[in-house]
Design a protein around this motif. Structure first.
Motif, PDB file in Angstrom:
ATOM      1  N   GLU A   1       0.856  -1.177   0.000  1.00 41.94           N
ATOM      2  CA  GLU A   1       0.000   0.000   0.000  1.00 41.94           C
ATOM      3  C   GLU A   1       0.893   1.229   0.000  1.00 41.94           C
ATOM      4  O   GLU A   1       2.095   1.121   0.265  1.00 41.94           O
ATOM      5  N   PRO A   2       0.347   2.413  -0.271  1.00 41.03           N
ATOM      6  CA  PRO A   2       1.174   3.620  -0.259  1.00 41.03           C
ATOM      7  C   PRO A   2       1.949   3.819   1.044  1.00 41.03           C
ATOM      8  O   PRO A   2       3.080   4.288   1.026  1.00 41.03           O
ATOM      9  N   THR A   3       1.374   3.415   2.164  1.00 41.09           N
ATOM     10  CA  THR A   3       2.073   3.569   3.448  1.00 41.09           C
ATOM     11  C   THR A   3       3.204   2.557   3.614  1.00 41.09           C
ATOM     12  O   THR A   3       4.001   2.671   4.549  1.00 41.09           O
ATOM     13  N   ASP A   4       3.285   1.569   2.716  1.00 36.29           N
ATOM     14  CA  ASP A   4       4.325   0.536   2.782  1.00 36.29           C
ATOM     15  C   ASP A   4       5.574   0.896   1.969  1.00 36.29           C
ATOM     16  O   ASP A   4       6.452   0.051   1.784  1.00 36.29           O
ATOM     17  N   ILE A   5       5.676   2.117   1.494  1.00 33.91           N
ATOM     18  CA  ILE A   5       6.816   2.527   0.660  1.00 33.91           C
ATOM     19  C   ILE A   5       8.152   2.296   1.365  1.00 33.91           C
ATOM     20  O   ILE A   5       9.088   1.807   0.734  1.00 33.91           O
ATOM     21  N   PRO A   6       8.300   2.586   2.662  1.00 39.25           N
ATOM     22  CA  PRO A   6       9.585   2.281   3.314  1.00 39.25           C
ATOM     23  C   PRO A   6       9.919   0.779   3.265  1.00 39.25           C
ATOM     24  O   PRO A   6      11.075   0.412   3.055  1.00 39.25           O
ATOM     25  N   LEU A   7       8.922  -0.069   3.426  1.00 36.58           N
ATOM     26  CA  LEU A   7       9.144  -1.512   3.341  1.00 36.58           C
ATOM     27  C   LEU A   7       9.510  -1.923   1.911  1.00 36.58           C
ATOM     28  O   LEU A   7      10.410  -2.740   1.704  1.00 36.58           O
ATOM     29  N   LEU A   8       8.848  -1.349   0.935  1.00 31.67           N
ATOM     30  CA  LEU A   8       9.179  -1.653  -0.463  1.00 31.67           C
ATOM     31  C   LEU A   8      10.616  -1.239  -0.766  1.00 31.67           C
ATOM     32  O   LEU A   8      11.372  -1.990  -1.393  1.00 31.67           O
ATOM     33  N   TYR A   9      11.003  -0.061  -0.307  1.00 31.62           N
ATOM     34  CA  TYR A   9      12.372   0.412  -0.509  1.00 31.62           C
ATOM     35  C   TYR A   9      13.363  -0.560   0.138  1.00 31.62           C
ATOM     36  O   TYR A   9      14.366  -0.938  -0.467  1.00 31.62           O
ATOM     37  N   SER A  10      13.062  -0.979   1.351  1.00 26.87           N
ATOM     38  CA  SER A  10      13.907  -1.936   2.058  1.00 26.87           C
ATOM     39  C   SER A  10      13.978  -3.272   1.307  1.00 26.87           C
ATOM     40  O   SER A  10      15.046  -3.884   1.201  1.00 26.87           O
ATOM     41  N   ASN A  11      12.854  -3.726   0.757  1.00 22.98           N
ATOM     42  CA  ASN A  11      12.838  -4.972  -0.007  1.00 22.98           C
ATOM     43  C   ASN A  11      13.618  -4.855  -1.315  1.00 22.98           C
ATOM     44  O   ASN A  11      14.241  -5.824  -1.759  1.00 22.98           O
ATOM     45  N   MET A  12      13.598  -3.681  -1.915  1.00 21.44           N
ATOM     46  CA  MET A  12      14.407  -3.460  -3.119  1.00 21.44           C
ATOM     47  C   MET A  12      15.894  -3.568  -2.767  1.00 21.44           C
ATOM     48  O   MET A  12      16.673  -4.202  -3.492  1.00 21.44           O
ATOM     49  N   GLN A  13      16.269  -2.954  -1.651  1.00 23.48           N
ATOM     50  CA  GLN A  13      17.658  -3.048  -1.195  1.00 23.48           C
ATOM     51  C   GLN A  13      18.030  -4.501  -0.891  1.00 23.48           C
ATOM     52  O   GLN A  13      19.122  -4.952  -1.221  1.00 23.48           O
ATOM     53  N   LYS A  14      17.110  -5.222  -0.285  1.00 26.06           N
ATOM     54  CA  LYS A  14      17.332  -6.631   0.044  1.00 26.06           C
ATOM     55  C   LYS A  14      17.555  -7.455  -1.227  1.00 26.06           C
ATOM     56  O   LYS A  14      18.454  -8.303  -1.276  1.00 26.06           O
ATOM     57  N   ALA A  15      16.770  -7.206  -2.253  1.00 26.02           N
ATOM     58  CA  ALA A  15      16.917  -7.929  -3.519  1.00 26.02           C
ATOM     59  C   ALA A  15      18.295  -7.671  -4.132  1.00 26.02           C
ATOM     60  O   ALA A  15      18.907  -8.571  -4.677  1.00 26.02           O
ATOM     61  N   LEU A  16      18.769  -6.444  -4.012  1.00 25.08           N
ATOM     62  CA  LEU A  16      20.095  -6.109  -4.539  1.00 25.08           C
ATOM     63  C   LEU A  16      21.205  -6.724  -3.692  1.00 25.08           C
ATOM     64  O   LEU A  16      22.209  -7.186  -4.222  1.00 25.08           O
ATOM     65  N   LYS A  17      21.036  -6.736  -2.363  1.00 29.68           N
ATOM     66  CA  LYS A  17      22.030  -7.349  -1.484  1.00 29.68           C
ATOM     67  C   LYS A  17      22.130  -8.850  -1.720  1.00 29.68           C
ATOM     68  O   LYS A  17      23.224  -9.419  -1.713  1.00 29.68           O
ATOM     69  N   LEU A  18      20.992  -9.501  -1.924  1.00 27.67           N
ATOM     70  CA  LEU A  18      20.996 -10.950  -2.194  1.00 27.67           C
ATOM     71  C   LEU A  18      21.769 -11.242  -3.477  1.00 27.67           C
ATOM     72  O   LEU A  18      22.460 -12.241  -3.571  1.00 27.67           O
ATOM     73  N   LEU A  19      21.657 -10.352  -4.424  1.00 25.66           N
ATOM     74  CA  LEU A  19      22.403 -10.523  -5.681  1.00 25.66           C
ATOM     75  C   LEU A  19      23.898 -10.475  -5.423  1.00 25.66           C
ATOM     76  O   LEU A  19      24.650 -11.311  -5.920  1.00 25.66           O
ATOM     77  N   LYS A  20      24.336  -9.526  -4.602  1.00 30.41           N
ATOM     78  CA  LYS A  20      25.772  -9.375  -4.309  1.00 30.41           C
ATOM     79  C   LYS A  20      26.312 -10.554  -3.505  1.00 30.41           C
ATOM     80  O   LYS A  20      27.436 -10.982  -3.723  1.00 30.41           O
TER      81      LYS A  20
END
Length: 175
Positions: A153-172
């Motif tokens: 939801e719109p209020t979940d943007i901080p969580l989405l941002y964190s999940n995007m970072q997580k996806a990139l960290k898992l790649l590394k």
């Protein structure tokens, strides 16, 4: 001869009046704003980030993820869904998310794919799923809802941002 000249004159007058009328607005004034306003081309972003690079199909996204060693972020949404529209507005206006999104292969879908991996817990919108370059759906990167794991939801943007970072960290860490 004189009648034909008058007829031609009236015809020219009628045509010029019609053309002049098309170039003005309803109140009779010329619409210079519309003529000078630059028009953005229709993009595959569908409003989620017009300056980001988007893929057209899931198959194209899979190919680019594999060849560029980047994760995919798949956004499922509907144009007439108020929840999708609200999330799109916040997503497209969030500068940090837009910047981080440049590191992903991006795809937004207004239709369901035939790949059942993209709907592990059902077909609902908005839904955001991450796929790593090995073409594995990251079922471990979820939102905060237990009944709709990939909903945001719109209020979940901080969580989405964190999940995007997580996806990139898992790649590394997998390299």
């Amino acid at each position: 001869m004189e009648k034909s000249l008058v007829s031609v004159f009236l015809l020219i007058l009628a045509v010029s009046h019609t053309l002049a009328k098309d170039a003005t607005t309803k109140d009779g004034k010329r619409d210079t704003k519309e003529a000078t306003k630059p028009k953005l081309p229709q993009t595959l972003s569908r409003g989620w980030g017009d300056y980001l690079i988007w893929t057209q199909t899931y198959e194209e996204a899979l190919f680019k993820a594999k060849s560029n060693n980047k994760p995919i972020m798949v956004i499922h949404h509907l144009e007439d869904c108020p929840h999708s529209q609200a999330l799109k507005k916040v997503f497209s206006e969030h500068k940090e998310i837009q910047k981080l999104a440049e590191k992903f292969i991006l795809l937004n879908l207004v239709y369901e794919t035939t790949d059942k991996h993209l709907s592990p817990d059902g077909q609902y919108v908005p839904r955001i799923i991450f796929v790593d370059p090995s073409l594995t759906v990251r079922a471990d990167i979820t939102g905060r809802y237990s009944n709709r794991l990939y909903a945001y939801e719109p209020t979940d943007i901080p969580l989405l941002y964190s999940n995007m970072q997580k996806a990139l960290k898992l790649l590394k860490t997998e390299l």
